[in-house]
Each structure stands twice: as structure tokens, then as C-alpha cells.
Design an enzyme around this catalytic site. Structure first.
Site, short mmCIF file in Angstrom:
data_model
loop_
_atom_site.label_atom_id
_atom_site.label_comp_id
_atom_site.label_asym_id
_atom_site.label_seq_id
_atom_site.Cartn_x
_atom_site.Cartn_y
_atom_site.Cartn_z
N GLY A 70 114.44 -35.74 39.41
CA GLY A 70 113.84 -34.57 38.79
C GLY A 70 112.72 -34.01 39.63
O GLY A 70 112.32 -34.62 40.61
N PRO A 96 108.90 -32.73 40.89
CA PRO A 96 107.67 -33.49 40.91
C PRO A 96 106.88 -33.34 39.61
O PRO A 96 106.93 -32.28 38.98
CB PRO A 96 106.87 -32.86 42.05
CG PRO A 96 107.82 -32.05 42.82
CD PRO A 96 108.95 -31.70 41.93
N LYS A 137 116.76 -23.81 35.89
CA LYS A 137 116.75 -22.36 36.05
C LYS A 137 116.39 -21.68 34.74
O LYS A 137 115.58 -20.74 34.70
CB LYS A 137 118.11 -21.87 36.52
CG LYS A 137 118.36 -22.18 37.98
CD LYS A 137 119.72 -21.69 38.41
CE LYS A 137 119.88 -21.87 39.90
NZ LYS A 137 121.23 -21.57 40.34
N VAL A 161 107.22 -34.72 36.65
CA VAL A 161 107.83 -34.81 35.33
C VAL A 161 107.74 -36.24 34.78
O VAL A 161 108.28 -36.53 33.72
CB VAL A 161 109.31 -34.38 35.32
CG1 VAL A 161 109.42 -32.89 35.56
CG2 VAL A 161 110.11 -35.14 36.34
N GLY A 162 107.09 -37.11 35.53
CA GLY A 162 106.84 -38.43 34.98
C GLY A 162 107.77 -39.52 35.47
O GLY A 162 107.87 -40.57 34.84
N LYS A 163 108.41 -39.33 36.62
CA LYS A 163 109.33 -40.35 37.11
C LYS A 163 108.58 -41.65 37.41
O LYS A 163 108.94 -42.71 36.91
CB LYS A 163 110.06 -39.86 38.37
CG LYS A 163 110.91 -38.63 38.11
CD LYS A 163 111.63 -38.17 39.36
CE LYS A 163 110.72 -37.71 40.47
NZ LYS A 163 109.91 -36.54 40.20
N SER A 198 121.93 -19.48 45.03
CA SER A 198 122.97 -18.82 44.25
C SER A 198 122.54 -17.43 43.82
O SER A 198 122.49 -17.12 42.66
CB SER A 198 123.34 -19.62 43.01
OG SER A 198 122.84 -20.91 43.07
P1 ADP Z 1 106.68 -37.81 39.32
O1 ADP Z 1 106.75 -39.23 39.73
O2 ADP Z 1 107.88 -37.35 38.56
O3 ADP Z 1 106.36 -36.86 40.42
P2 ADP Z 1 104.37 -38.67 37.83
O4 ADP Z 1 105.01 -39.86 37.21
O5 ADP Z 1 103.46 -38.90 38.96
O6 ADP Z 1 105.50 -37.65 38.26
O7 ADP Z 1 103.65 -37.85 36.68
C1 ADP Z 1 102.52 -37.04 36.86
C2 ADP Z 1 101.56 -37.20 35.70
O8 ADP Z 1 102.06 -36.58 34.54
C3 ADP Z 1 101.32 -38.65 35.33
O9 ADP Z 1 99.95 -38.81 35.08
C4 ADP Z 1 102.13 -38.84 34.07
O10 ADP Z 1 101.56 -39.81 33.24
C5 ADP Z 1 102.08 -37.47 33.44
N1 ADP Z 1 103.29 -37.22 32.63
C6 ADP Z 1 104.48 -36.77 33.08
N2 ADP Z 1 105.37 -36.65 32.08
C7 ADP Z 1 104.73 -37.03 30.95
C8 ADP Z 1 105.12 -37.11 29.57
N3 ADP Z 1 106.35 -36.79 29.17
N4 ADP Z 1 104.21 -37.55 28.71
C9 ADP Z 1 102.97 -37.88 29.11
N5 ADP Z 1 102.54 -37.81 30.37
C10 ADP Z 1 103.39 -37.39 31.29
#
Ligand code: ADP
Length: 805
Positions: free
Chosen positions: A357, A359, A725, A361-363, A682
Site C-alpha cells: 500500500g 506510504p 484512484k 497507511v500503517g504497514k 492510464s
Molecule cells: P507505512 O509503513 O505504511 O508507510 P507507518 O506504519 O509508518 O506507515 O504509519 C505511519 C503512522 O500512521 C504511524 O504512526 C501509524 O501508527 C499511523 N497509522 C497509520 N494507519 C493507522 C490507523 N489505521 N490507525 C491508527 N494509526 C495509524
């Protein structure tokens, strides 16, 4: 003969060591000024002036504490040790005489530089010198035979060196002497004088050693064996003390203890014991010693058996995942299913999780939660930019400065054999002539192979089978196929505005409050204020910038509280307060134009950082059929534009244009904002719409965005990244979107809140797109009633050789 030119170099004082030109020596550096001098040297790729202290005990020497003659040296390698000291490998280049030293730098970062002249070697190929050299070699040979500690290689290298000056220096550096004596040798510029001095010393040493042997034999006769052992160990201690290597001795016993204490598999224990034996027989300050020492340290620092006590408890895992993250229902569900299977099969088997996903988004933070849920340690390694297999697998120990690969280094950091190991950015590795890192990674990730992972440096099988690997990527297509094959892909999409609002309110702000030393609820924002931040200060698929912005607000308020001396003041911000703390808005909310414009169409593009709206402009002017395309366009986009124009030409008659209309005009297509992904956005139908709008002078509906590739015949081809998108369209305040009919099946993966706010229309033909996009007077038809475009159909019919109707 001294050079007359005075040059300036960083200076580093040495304790108890004299470095001769041509010698390589490892130095452990702890003094701040010395570290700064080394860093400056590395930065400017220059040489460094190493000069010995008259008294090793002085901590912060000034000029009168230093000898004047020293050695200019190059720094071959710097290794930062965890305790803040630096291990440097230096090589002496030439003698130099210091005139003046002075402090350099400012604040904390002070270090010395020296004005010096380089001392040139005088030519020394006279017969007299040769005769002396012969004598010297002979003497050294005898000395070495009486001194078993000298490594064989030294003797070999002595016979292979021809240059008299280098030769005396080499011999001098290997004879055990007091520092003052070595300094005297260094200061002798004339080669002949230097040789005589060294000869004198060698004779004296040999005489002393003969006497010592004599005494030794006499004493030994009189001693019982226990006494003898005591005497021997005392003697070793005294000698080592005398040579300033007392610590070295302690060091050895420390290592021995560490080896005995560490629980190692049998094969590793054998190896490390063998290396330790080698280490004991080496002179403490040689370069080789450092290599062996580092190797032993590497083995001892690695976890071999130590584990975190871990159990997969699905209920707890669910609680932890929910505690740390808002939303993400589907990914969480998939992760829990995965964990449930792992719990059933007991041993980790099967595919590796891969979270894909944009950047932020919490991976990574989901990976952390998984570690927390399983009560395991968490480590993370970014593979972005790794292109050398050796980065993963290490260099063989025969290389100077060899190190273990990143996997082994990370395991050292983890300290246990069963951490959760997050491999970030697997899509960003690249392949080149240095080998393919993904092949090495395959071995790491494959449960059939990774119980015996082979790091080149370690040169021992290391068991990675207890590690729980999770990978993350922005772009699925960037992951090498053989790797994808072993992965279970879990897609994490960007967030909608409402989701971001919840995340900011319930997770990001509380986290930042704590990090910045506020109490809970000391800063509050109402929903409008949060939305203001989300809309005007960030534009992203994830929430990383949103988190940064929350941090910025906390910092600004902390500052304000300190300044106004109101440390307990509580803040509750409304939307109009936001700009006081964050300054002028960075973005415009909603990309939609104010008016419906001619020649301006909005596309939806997919990039690695999430979906983006893309505005495409076209203008026509009188000309001769030239197509100009500007903006940051990829190749694919160029082709899309060509195809779009061909399509327009093929529809000329139906659009009410003359068949050769294009010969009288030039078309200019421009993409103003350039977030252009590699594999094409696209944008075919968007470009076509923009061109037709410009030609027909019909405005495009400003609330509409579209995506789709185009064929010459005007068919609309399916696209990827639909969810991202549509999210971008929603962020941009678009209300109506056109997507390829063939993507209908992907709509079921798009979260409901996104779909409900958009009017999604499916199209499979560019004609339909134009009908929807171009705004006409009421009742006016876009396409004239020509049944089939004649140029186009003639061409098709004859090409297919079918008879005319
Ligand atoms: P990625 O690895 O996808 O680039 P990160 O894991 O570093 O993203 O996430 C960035 C920040 O956003 C982190 O501090 C994370 O805890 C927070 N975050 C992302 N998604 C969520 C969520 N669904 N709920 C709470 N915090 C989130």
C-alpha cells in the site's frame, strides 16, 4: 630534506604508538577531538597527521606534549562502535614535521590541525646502504628466531621489500621497543643513520634476550611446577604491562569467559574456539588481530538459542490490532486468519505476509502490532536501494573491512532467535552486476532453506526458521516474481477523509501529545479543525504528514506556553485557529475548477504514493498537424496521446469535422502537475477528452474525473489501482467518475463509504466518455448521424479483404 611548502592537516595525538610510513594499524579512538579530526579527514578525503604524545597519560595534550615529527596517514576504514568510540584502520604514508598546531571548528566540535611540512625521502641506493641492509636483515632474522611471537608473515614480507627506507621502518615497527625509542627511529630522516640505530637496538635486544634465557634456565631448575606456572603467568602479565597492553590480556580472558558463558550450537562453539586460539597467538595490535577479534565478537553477539516466550493468542491479537489501528477491517481479518493457521500448525510454515500500500497507511505499524500481539521482539530492515547481494549476505572475511550482511546484523540487534522481522520496501531492491539481492532474500524467506542461512562473513549456518518474517511494499509490480510467489499479499488502501479524522482524533493526536510532554486532552481540536488540517495542510493517501502536522501543532503550542509562562494552559482549537499554528494553507481543498473549462479534463492516476488527480490541458492553434506534448510525461503517456489523436481523426466526420481538419491545426497537450508514475497513468481517455474539447470548443464537466487507456478504435481498456484512484477523486471533491467497464468486478473491493459518495459510471467506448464529459447546449448531439465513419470503415474493410456491403 624538508619540503619548503607548509600544508595544513587535521591532527590526532597517539598514545603509546608510533606509526611508521608503510604500516597499517588499527586504532581505537575515544577522545572527542580525535574523533572530530578523523571525521573531518574522511569528509575531505584528505590525510591525517598522527603524532605521538610524549606522555601517554595526558588526556588533552597541547603542542608541548607532542613530539614534532609524526606520520601523515590515510584513513582506510572507520567503524563506529556502540560505546561511541571509533575503530580506525590507518596507513602511514610519509614522515612530516609539525611547526604549529591550532584549534579548529566551533562549539563542541573542536579539533586540532597542524601546519607541517612533508619530509621527503632521500635517495638511498648507495652500496653502503645495501651493505647495511644486508646486515640488518641478518640481525632481524636472528632476533625473530629468538622471538616466537613475531608472526611468520612479517618475516616473509621483510624478505620481499626492496626499498631500504620502507624495510627499516617495517622492521622497526615489529621490534618490541619503548615508545621513545620508536620515536627516535621515526625522527631519523637519513636512511643510513636510521639503519645504524635499528641495528644497535637489535644487537642490544638480542644480548638481553640471551641473558634472560640464561637466568630463566637457572631459575627454572630450582622451581616446582606449580611455582613455575605462577611465575610464567606473572611474567606474561609483566611483559604485557610493560608493553602497554595490559588491557589486551584482560580482554582475552573476558572473551574466553564470554565464550564459555554463551550457549552456542556445537559447530559454532568449535569454530569460535578455534578462532580464539588463533587470536591468543597473535600480537595484540596487528590488523589481523582486529579481524579475528571482530569475527569472534560477531558470533558472540548473535542470538543462537535465546528466545522470547511467545504464543499466538488470537483473541489477544485481535484486541492489540484494534487498539493500535482504526479501521483496516479487511487487512486485520486476513492477518488474524493467517495467525490462526500459524497457531494450528505450531511451526511457522507457508507463505510470508506482504503488506502492500501507499506510504503512511500503517504497514510498518501493523507489523509492530503483530509483534506485540505475539509478545515477540520487533526489528525492521529497509531493503530500499539494496542492490548488492553482499548487503544481504555479507562479504567474505578475506575482504578488508568485511562485515556480516544486513540480516545477520539485524538478528544481532534483535538478540533473540524468534523476532518479528519486518522487511520494508521489498519492491525497491534493484538488480545489477553485483548479483541479485532477491535471490539471497528468497533463501532468507523460504522455510525449506532458511534453517541454514549462509552469511558469507559468518561462514556458519544460521537458523532463521524461528523468525516471523513480514514484508511491506508500495508497489506490487516492483516485487520480483519468484518472491511474490511465496507471499500472501494483503492490500492496505489509502484512507478516506472520515477515516483520517478518526485516526487523527483517536490515535495520532494522543500519541503526539504524549511524545511532546502534554497531558491527555490538554490540546483538543474540534472535528472542523481536524478536517481543516486534513484538507488544507496534507494531501496524501496515508496519514504520515497528518501525524507530522499534529506534532507541529504540539510543538508550536509548547513554545507558546513557555513564552507566555502559562505552562498549564489548555487549548481547544477551532478551524479558524489552525492557521495561527500551521501558517498559510498548503493546498487548495478540492481540485475541481470553478468553471467548466474548454480543453481541460481531469484524470485519475495511480502512483506509488497513492491516487492522484491529474489535469490535462489541450490547446489548438492554426498549424500543420503537429502534436506537441509537454509536462513530465512518461513514454506510455506519449503513446496515449498519439493514440488519442488518432482516435479523434478516425471520428472526424461523426464529430462534424472535415476529414483533413488535423492538417490545418497544431495540437498542444500539457500535463501541468507532474506526479507521473512509471507505468503510465492510464490517461488515454482523459487526453482524448481534452483534445476533442479543445477542437470542438466544448467545455468539460468540471465535477467529472476519469481513468482508462484507449485503443486506436476507441475502446476503453481496464486499469489498476481503482480504490486509490477513487479515493483521490473523493479527496478532490469530484462527484462523478468514469471508469472502464471491465473494471466493474473490482468495484466490490472498494470500501462502501467511497462508493456511496461518488457517481461511478462504467464506459467501454471513448464515444461514451465524450458524451458524458463534454457539455453541450440542450438537445444538441455530439455525434452527427453518419452511420459509420467512412475513412475508417473503408480502411477496415479493405484491410480485412471483405467484399463491400
Ligand atoms: P507505512 O509503513 O505504511 O508507510 P507507518 O506504519 O509508518 O506507515 O504509519 C505511519 C503512522 O500512521 C504511524 O504512526 C501509524 O501508527 C499511523 N497509522 C497509520 N494507519 C493507522 C490507523 N489505521 N490507525 C491508527 N494509526 C495509524
Amino acid at each position: 630534506m624538508d619540503h619548503t611548502i607548509v600544508e595544513q592537516y587535521p591532527l590526532m595525538p597517539l598514545r603509546d604508538i608510533v606509526l611508521f610510513p608503510g604500516m597499517v594499524a588499527p586504532l581505537v579512538v575515544g577522545r572527542k577531538k580525535s574523533i572530530m579530526a578523523l571525521e573531518d579527514t574522511m569528509e575531505n578525503r584528505s590525510l591525517i597527521f598522527l603524532v605521538t604524545q610524549k606522555d601517554a597519560k595526558v588526556d588533552d595534550p597541547s603542542q608541548e606534549h607532542l613530539y614534532t615529527v609524526g606520520t601523515l596517514a590515510s584513513v582506510m576504514q572507520l567503524l563506529r562502535l556502540p560505546d561511541g568510540t571509533i575503530k580506525a584502520l590507518v596507513e602511514g604514508k610519509s614522515r612530516a614535521r609539525m611547526h604549529q598546531m591550532q584549534l579548529q571548528g566551533e562549539g563542541e566540535d573542536l579539533y586540532f590541525t597542524a601546519d607541517l611540512t612533508v619530509i621527503e625521502e632521500e635517495p638511498a641506493d648507495t652500496n653502503e646502504v645495501q651493505a647495511y641492509i644486508r646486515e640488518l636483515k641478518k640481525a632481524f632474522d636472528t632476533y625473530a628466531q629468538g622471538n616466537k611471537k613475531l608472526p611468520r608473515e612479517v618475516l616473509n614480507s621483510v624478505t620481499s621489500i626492496d626499498d631500504p627506507s620502507r624495510l627499516v621502518d617495517l622492521i622497526s615497527s615489529h621490534v618490541y621497543l619503548k615508545t621513545e625509542e620508536k620515536q627516535q627511529i621515526l625522527e631519523k630522516v637519513s636512511v643510513l643513520e636510521r639503519i645504524s640505530l635499528v641495528l644497535e637496538i637489535l644487537y642490544r635486544e638480542m644480548e638481553l634476550s640471551a641473558m634472560e634465557k640464561d637466568i630463566h634456565a637457572k631459575v627454572k631448575k630450582k622451581m616446582s611446577s606449580t611455582q613455575r606456572n605462577y611465575y610464567l603467568s606473572e611474567k606474561v602479565r609483566v611483559i604485557q604491562d610493560e608493553m602497554g597492553q595490559g588491557e589486551g590480556g584482560d580482554d582475552l580472558s573476558e572473551i574466553e569467559q564470554a565464550i564459555n558463558k554463551k550457549s552456542l550450537p556445537k559447530y559454532a562453539l568449535e569454530k569460535v574456539t578455534k578462532e580464539f586460539k588463533k587470536l591468543r597467538q597473535m600480537p595484540p595490535m596487528s590488523a589481523e588481530t582486529t579481524v579475528v577479534r571482530n569475527y569472534i565478537d560477531t558470533i558472540l553477539d548473535l542470538p543462537w538459542k535465546k528466545k522470547s516466550r511467545s504464543k499466538i493468542d488470537i483473541e489477544r491479537a485481535e484486541v492489540v490490532l484494534d487498539e493500535d489501528h482504526y479501521g483496516l477491517e479487511k487487512p486485520k481479518e486476513r492477518i488474524l486468519e493467517y495467525l490462526a493457521v500459524q497457531a494450528q500448525v505450531k511451526k511457522l510454515r507457508g507463505p510470508i505476509l506482504c503488506l502492500v500500500g501507499p506510504p503512511g497507511v500503517g504497514k510498518t505499524s501493523v507489523c509492530k502490532s503483530i509483534a506485540r500481539a505475539m509478545s515477540r521482539k520487533f526489528i525492521r530492515l529497509s531493503l530500499g536501494g539494496v542492490r548488492d547481494e553482499a548487503e544481504i549476505r555479507g562479504h567474505r572475511r578475506t575482504y578488508i573491512g568485511a562485515m556480516p550482511g544486513k540480516i545477520i546484523l539485524s538478528m544481532q540487534k534483535a538478540g533473540v532467535v524468534n523476532p518479528v522481522f519486518c522487511l520494508d520496501e521489498v519492491d525497491k531492491m534493484s538488480v545489477d552486476f553485483r548479483g541479485d539481492p532477491s535471490a539471497a532474500l528468497l533463501e532468507v524467506l523460504d522455510p525449506e532453506q532458511n534453517y541454514a542461512f549462509n552469511d558469507h562473513y559468518l561462514d556458519l549456518d544460521y537458523d532463521l526458521s524461528g523468525v516471523f518474517f513480514i514484508t511491506t511494499a508500495n508497489n506490487l509490480h516492483g516485487i520480483p516474481l519468484p518472491l511474490q510467489d511465496r507471499m500472501e499479499i494483503i492490500q492496505l488502501n489509502g484512507y478516506t477523509e472520515e477515516e483520517k479524522l478518526h485516526i487523527a482524533k483517536d490515535f495520532l493526536l494522543p500519541k503526539q501529545l504524549e511524545a511532546n510532554g502534554f497531558k491527555e486532552d490538554e490540546i483538543q481540536l474540534d472535528d472542523e479543525a481536524f478536517l481543516e488540517v486534513i484538507r488544507l495542510y496534507t494531501r496524501e493517501a496515508g496519514v504520515r504528514n497528518l501525524e507530522r502536522t499534529m506534532a507541529a501543532i504540539c510543538r508550536k503550542i509548547a513554545r507558546e506556553r513557555q513564552k507566555n509562562k502559562t505552562p498549564d494552559k489548555r487549548y481547544s482549537l477551532k478551524s479558524e485557529d489552525v492557521s495561527t499554528y500551521l501558517g498559510v494553507a498548503k493546498y487548495r481543498y478540492g481540485l475541481a475548477e470553478k468553471n467548466n473549462e474548454i480543453g481541460l479534463a481531469t484524470g485519475m492516476a495511480w502512483t506509488e504514493v497513492g491516487g492522484e488527480l491529474l489535469q490535462i490541458e489541450s490547446t489548438i492553434m492554426p498549424g500543420a498537424g503537429k502534436l506537441t506534448i509537454t509536462g513530465k510525461l512518461g513514454d506510455v503517456m506519449q503513446e496515449s496521446a498519439q493514440a488519442a489523436l488518432t482516435y479523434v481523426r478516425s471520428r472526424a466526420m461523426r464529430l462534424g469535422l472535415e476529414a483533413d481538419f488535423y492538417q490545418k491545426i497544431d495540437v498542444h497537450v500539457h500535463v501541468p502537475e507532474g506526479a507521473i508514475p512509471k507505468d503510465g497513468p492510464s490517461a488515454g481517455i482523459t487526453i482524448a477528452t481534452s483534445i476533442v474539447s479543445a477542437i470542438l470548443k466544448l467545455p468539460v464537466d468540471r465535477n467529472l474525473a476519469m481513468t482508462g487507456e484507449i485503443t486506436l478504435r476507441g475502446r476503453v481498456l481496464p486499469i489498476g489501482g481503482l480504490t486509490e484512484k477513487l479515493l483521490a477523486a473523493k479527496r478532490g471533491k469530484i462527484t462523478r467518475v468514469l471508469i472502464p467497464k471491465e473494471n466493474e468486478r473490482n468495484l466490490k473491493d472498494v470500501p462502501e463509504p467511497i462508493l456511496s459518495s461518488l457517481d461511478v459510471q462504467l464506459v467501454d467506448d471513448v464515444d461514451q466518455v465524450l458524451e458524458e464529459a463534454l457539455i453541450r447546449k440542450q438537445g444538441e448531439d455530439l455525434f452527427k448521424d453518419v452511420p459509420v465513419d467512412s475513412i475508417f470503415s473503408d480502411f477496415t474493410l479493405s484491410a480485412h479483404n471483405t467484399p463491400a456491403q
